[in-house]
Design an enzyme around this catalytic site. Structure first.
Site, PDB file in Angstrom:
ATOM      1  N   ASP A 110       9.321   2.385   1.359  1.00 21.69           N
ATOM      2  CA  ASP A 110       8.200   3.180   1.843  1.00 21.69           C
ATOM      3  C   ASP A 110       8.116   2.967   3.349  1.00 21.69           C
ATOM      4  O   ASP A 110       7.645   1.932   3.832  1.00 21.69           O
ATOM      5  CB  ASP A 110       6.914   2.723   1.135  1.00 21.69           C
ATOM      6  CG  ASP A 110       5.682   3.455   1.648  1.00 21.69           C
ATOM      7  OD1 ASP A 110       5.746   4.064   2.740  1.00 21.69           O
ATOM      8  OD2 ASP A 110       4.644   3.394   0.963  1.00 21.69           O
ATOM      9  N   PHE A 124       0.853  -1.185   0.000  1.00 22.66           N
ATOM     10  CA  PHE A 124       0.000   0.000   0.000  1.00 22.66           C
ATOM     11  C   PHE A 124       0.886   1.231   0.000  1.00 22.66           C
ATOM     12  O   PHE A 124       1.723   1.406   0.881  1.00 22.66           O
ATOM     13  CB  PHE A 124      -0.932   0.031   1.215  1.00 22.66           C
ATOM     14  CG  PHE A 124      -1.922   1.157   1.139  1.00 22.66           C
ATOM     15  CD1 PHE A 124      -3.076   1.027   0.376  1.00 22.66           C
ATOM     16  CD2 PHE A 124      -1.678   2.368   1.766  1.00 22.66           C
ATOM     17  CE1 PHE A 124      -3.984   2.081   0.266  1.00 22.66           C
ATOM     18  CE2 PHE A 124      -2.577   3.422   1.665  1.00 22.66           C
ATOM     19  CZ  PHE A 124      -3.735   3.278   0.907  1.00 22.66           C
ATOM     20  N   LYS A 146       3.016  10.150   8.221  1.00 28.46           N
ATOM     21  CA  LYS A 146       2.376   9.676   9.458  1.00 28.46           C
ATOM     22  C   LYS A 146       3.003  10.248  10.738  1.00 28.46           C
ATOM     23  O   LYS A 146       2.734  11.379  11.094  1.00 28.46           O
ATOM     24  CB  LYS A 146       2.364   8.148   9.459  1.00 28.46           C
ATOM     25  CG  LYS A 146       1.398   7.617   8.366  1.00 28.46           C
ATOM     26  CD  LYS A 146       1.010   6.198   8.602  1.00 28.46           C
ATOM     27  CE  LYS A 146       0.139   5.594   7.542  1.00 28.46           C
ATOM     28  NZ  LYS A 146      -1.275   5.733   7.779  1.00 28.46           N
TER      29      LYS A 146
HETATM   30  C1  LIG Z   1       3.067   2.308   3.766  1.00 26.00           C
HETATM   31  C2  LIG Z   1       2.173   3.438   3.404  1.00 26.00           C
HETATM   32  N1  LIG Z   1       2.505   4.232   2.368  1.00 26.00           N
HETATM   33  C3  LIG Z   1       1.730   5.277   2.004  1.00 26.00           C
HETATM   34  C4  LIG Z   1       0.564   5.554   2.660  1.00 26.00           C
HETATM   35  C5  LIG Z   1      -0.282   6.720   2.206  1.00 26.00           C
HETATM   36  O1  LIG Z   1      -0.145   7.758   3.106  1.00 26.00           O
HETATM   37  P1  LIG Z   1      -1.180   8.999   3.057  1.00 26.00           P
HETATM   38  O2  LIG Z   1      -2.507   8.453   3.448  1.00 26.00           O
HETATM   39  O3  LIG Z   1      -0.600   9.961   4.054  1.00 26.00           O
HETATM   40  O4  LIG Z   1      -1.151   9.528   1.682  1.00 26.00           O
HETATM   41  C6  LIG Z   1       0.173   4.759   3.730  1.00 26.00           C
HETATM   42  C7  LIG Z   1      -1.098   5.035   4.428  1.00 26.00           C
HETATM   43  O5  LIG Z   1      -1.630   4.242   5.149  1.00 26.00           O
HETATM   44  C8  LIG Z   1       0.989   3.672   4.116  1.00 26.00           C
HETATM   45  O6  LIG Z   1       0.656   2.876   5.131  1.00 26.00           O
END
Ligand SMILES: Cc1ncc(COP(=O)(O)O)c(C=O)c1O
Length: 403
Positions: free
Chosen positions: A228, A143, A257
């Site tokens: 990520d 994700f 986050k």
């Molecule tokens: C691993 C990871 N990358 C990217 C995102 C996307 O982040 P945002 O919701 O701040 O765009 C998330 C959101 O849960 C995530 O868990």
């Protein structure tokens, strides 16, 4: 006179009338938070084991964070990135020193940080390897966010549905399968993008040998490794960054986050040789790294350091795993406890995770059901043993009573 129940109803009715329906929300209106606790408009108290989905690392209303934001708001909230502001390079230096990478770019969310990583890796590959080197390989079950680039990178077809065509140049491989990755890499591959622990799809850590082998493959084929760390970063797994469990360093890393402790800020870091592929005009963000966001992030980093929260995440995470393992050993409906530090999942075999989540909520515990069998826990990094005992106690009671 309006009762609190009227207030909740009014909020929900207005939401349904005026807010686009992209979330199935719990029927609760949250109005206040303090530490590990939240309160709703009806005065009910909750123990928060979700922390805004791994955002409120310091818990709610942390005094250091509140005062840094208030002070900065009174001084200077925002100016354009066409000017220097004092805190942006200070924040970049802190993140560079903590991670061992070279430079930072600031934005507002995880998805934007990943967009930056995608663009940067393609730009680097065009400059260093050739025009046609643009392919990015990501993992099934990953994700990476909801913007069109980040959602294309996300290896879950359900999130692509209805938005096709996706961005060209992406390939998906099974996670933790080095042979599949070897087979997918081509002369056009510019980057491999992975989460050290897949979060959204159910808390699945990368194997140690797998990530080490991915790093070696990237080195030998001049491919960039993008990690990520939007969910795993900044203490969540019991180390500052997830990659530190693996004895490797990525070429590019994304954060969001926990970084702002609840204030929106994202960052993309890269080693110097990759970061230099960006030049003025290549990429930008109006709000990215503004004075208010940087003040929030610096106060968050200060508190994580001063309160030893990375160590706390490791210690309380281990305690949480142990307590859940004890629960698993005493039952036949828990299949596995997974995770690292305070990123934890319980996988069950009873097919009713959403009901378990609802029942926990009724008893004042906020958790995150995923699919039919997984419960994810992402408490703030400040969580203590007594709160873990309370949460595990509620889960146990719910598992026993809702069979
Ligand atoms: C691993 C990871 N990358 C990217 C995102 C996307 O982040 P945002 O919701 O701040 O765009 C998330 C959101 O849960 C995530 O868990």
């Amino acid at each position: 006179m309006n009762t609190s129940l009227d207030i909740s109803r009014t909020v929900m009715d207005m939401d349904s009338a005026y807010v686009m329906h992209t979330f199935n929300r719990q029927k609760i209106v949250l109005v206040r938070g303090q530490g590990m606790r939240l309160w709703d408009a009806d005065g009910n108290e909750y123990l928060d084991f979700l922390a805004g989905i791994a955002v409120n690392g310091l818990g709610h209303s942390h005094p250091g964070l509140v005062s840094a934001i208030s002070k900065q708001a009174a001084e200077l909230m925002h100016v354009s990135n066409l000017f220097y502001v004092p805190d942006q390079p200070v924040l970049a230096k802190r993140l560079v020193e903590l991670s061992g990478l070279g430079k930072a770019f600031f934005c507002n969310s995880g998805a934007e940080a990943n967009e930056t990583a995608i663009k940067l890796s393609r730009k680097w590959a065009k400059e260093h390897r050739g025009e046609d080197i643009f392919e990015i390989i990501t993992a099934e079950g990953s994700f990476h966010g909801r913007t069109i680039g980040a959602v294309t990178a996300t290896g879950q077809p359900k999130y692509h549905k209805g938005f096709e065509p996706m961005l060209p140049g992406f390939k998906y491989v099974p996670y933790n399968d080095i042979d599949a990755l070897e087979a997918a890499v081509s002369d056009k591959t510019c980057a491999i993008m992975l989460e050290p622990v897949q979060g959204e799809s159910g808390v699945r850590p990368a194997g140690i040998e797998y990530l080490k082998a991915v790093r070696r493959m990237c080195d030998s084929r001049n491919i960039l490794l993008i990690l990520d760390e939007v969910q795993t970063g900044l203490g969540r797994t019991g180390k500052w960054f997830g990659f530190q469990h693996y004895g490797i360093v990525p070429d590019i890393m994304t954060l969001a986050k926990t970084l702002g402790g609840g204030f929106p800020i994202g960052a993309c870091l890269a080693v110097d040789n990759v970061a230099s592929a960006f030049s003025p005009g290549c990429h930008a963000s109006t709000f990215g790294g503004n004075p208010l966001a940087c003040a929030a992030a610096l106060a968050t980093l200060d508190a994580i350091e001063e309160e030893n929260l990375v160590q706390n995440a490791a210690e309380i995470g281990a305690y949480f795993h142990k307590k859940l393992e004890e629960l698993r050993a005493a039952r036949n409906d828990i299949v596995e406890i997974r995770g690292k530090g305070l990123m934890v999942a319980v996988e069950m075999n009873r097919g009713d995770a959403p009901i378990i989540g609802q029942e926990c909520l009724k008893r004042g515990l906020i958790v995150n059901p995923i699919g039919s069998d997984i419960i994810r826990f992402l408490p703030a990094l400040i969580v203590g043993k007594s709160e873990v005992d309370e949460a595990v106690g509620i889960l146990k009671e719910v598992l026993e009573s809702s069979r």
